[in-house]
Write an enzyme that holds these catalytic residues in place. Structure first.
Site, PDB file in Angstrom:
ATOM      1  N   SER A  15       0.072  -1.610   0.096  1.00 25.89           N
ATOM      2  CA  SER A  15      -0.079  -0.266   0.181  1.00 25.89           C
ATOM      3  C   SER A  15       1.233   1.022   0.319  1.00 25.89           C
ATOM      4  CB  SER A  15      -1.105   0.166   1.343  1.00 25.89           C
ATOM      5  OG  SER A  15      -0.472  -0.125   2.456  1.00 25.89           O
ATOM      6  N   GLU A  17       0.851   6.066   0.520  1.00 23.54           N
ATOM      7  CA  GLU A  17       0.608   7.089   1.182  1.00 23.54           C
ATOM      8  C   GLU A  17       0.319   8.637   0.671  1.00 23.54           C
ATOM      9  OE1 GLU A  17       0.319   7.466   5.388  1.00 23.54           O
ATOM     10  OE2 GLU A  17       1.546   9.298   5.451  1.00 23.54           O
ATOM     11  N   ASP A 109      -1.981  15.465  15.588  1.00 22.69           N
ATOM     12  CA  ASP A 109      -1.785  16.813  16.095  1.00 22.69           C
ATOM     13  C   ASP A 109      -1.816  18.151  16.006  1.00 22.69           C
ATOM     14  OD1 ASP A 109       1.058  14.514  16.131  1.00 22.69           O
ATOM     15  OD2 ASP A 109       1.850  14.965  14.205  1.00 22.69           O
ATOM     16  N   PHE A 221      11.473  14.256   9.984  1.00 23.46           N
ATOM     17  CA  PHE A 221      10.379  13.579  10.651  1.00 23.46           C
ATOM     18  C   PHE A 221      10.573  12.026  11.589  1.00 23.46           C
ATOM     19  CE2 PHE A 221       8.857  13.910   5.664  1.00 23.46           C
ATOM     20  CZ  PHE A 221       8.734  15.397   6.244  1.00 23.46           C
ATOM     21  N   HIS A 271       3.014  -0.590   3.728  1.00 20.26           N
ATOM     22  CA  HIS A 271       3.113   0.740   3.298  1.00 20.26           C
ATOM     23  C   HIS A 271       4.481   1.535   3.895  1.00 20.26           C
ATOM     24  CE1 HIS A 271      -0.274   3.336   3.608  1.00 20.26           C
ATOM     25  NE2 HIS A 271       0.462   4.362   4.562  1.00 20.26           N
TER      26      HIS A 271
END
Length: 293
Positions: A15, A17, A109, A221, A271
């Protein structure tokens, strides 16, 4: 199709994102990326939701466009922080009306710069398990619900054990599967899965993979989400950080080895955090496709 049901009937899910772009040009670029990745026949794709609902309309638009224009199962991320239950219900009802059946339920967040002043809506959900419960209360089994998992623990959690305690509450509320935050050392994932097993948690947990193609961007990140980048990998990348081609080569090689190890150890899927680009993900898939069962 419902992702929870799909995962029951396949060995390995692949998958991708995406995030909702800010401009029409960015959206056009995203859909060129989607067309490239659609050829890999992913199990599903997902679209993120900005802090405090900041990308709400863009997320909904991109999810709708993928659903209508592409032959893909799409999952919408939904964060509850900053939304009333009425707003959450309206978003979910809108997705149901167009046939979206998959939601990644997240706390989300606090918007940057509002950490001290942020006020939670009095009629809202403060935590992801409350959001999962609300979705089940309002829509029953219509949505297949996924949640986030943190192999190194959520950055705000005092311990990994406490984080797993809250993860279990999400599962008990009705979560069917989970996708992990990115990680770069597979030992953290294996330890996490062992701890989940000891707690009797057995929903599918899909590892989240972030190919490093821009070292300083991914480093930021990683700091934000509490992910550890191995020292030897950092040293390799620092030596070539002024050469984007070399950074991408090292990042793709590393992610490929990471995926190969995970697949050989029987993970339920992979993913990929694509950052709306296809080149690195396509190359990694090309290298590992023979291991995907």
């Amino acid at each position: 199709m419902k992702i929870g049901e799909i995962l029951k009937h396949i060995n390995t899910s692949i998958s991708f994102e995406f995030f909702p772009p800010k401009t029409p040009e960015g959206e056009d670029q995203l859909f060129r990326t989607i067309k490239d990745l659609e050829k890999l026949n992913p199990t599903f794709v997902s679209v993120t939701y900005g802090a405090g609902g900041s990308t709400r309309e863009r997320t909904i638009r991109v999810v709708k466009r993928i659903h209508e224009q592409c032959n893909l199962t799409v999952m919408a991320h939904l964060t509850c922080i900053g939304h009333s239950k009425k707003e959450i219900y309206d978003i979910l009802k809108g997705y149901k009306d167009i046939g979206i059946q998959n939601i990644l339920a997240l706390r989300g967040d606090i918007p940057q710069g509002q950490e001290e002043s942020f006020v939670f809506p009095p009629d809202g959900c403060r935590y992801a398990n409350e959001l999962v419960s609300f979705i089940r209360e309002q829509f029953g089994d219509y949505f297949s619900i996924g949640v986030a998992a943190y192999p190194e623990g959520h950055p705000e959690s005092p311990s990994l054990e406490k984080d797993i305690y809250y993860f279990k509450k999400k599962v008990e509320a009705g979560a069917e599967f989970a996708i992990t935050q990115m990680f770069f050392d597979n030992s953290y994932f294996y330890r996490y899965m062992d701890l989940l097993s000891k707690e009797g948690i057995n929903i599918p947990v899909i590892p989240g993979i972030m190919p490093i193609t821009n070292f300083r961007q991914i480093e930021k990140f990683a700091v934000m989400c509490g992910a550890t980048i191995p020292k030897d990998l950092v040293e390799k990348l620092e030596k070539v950080e002024n050469s984007p081609e070399e950074v991408a080569k090292i990042g793709i090689d590393y992610a490929t080895e990471q995926c190969e190890d995970l697949l050989k150890n029987g993970v339920k899927g992979l993913h990929f955090y694509t950052l709306n680009k296809s080149k690195a993900t396509v190359e990694i898939y090309r290298r590992i496709k023979d291991l995907i069962k």
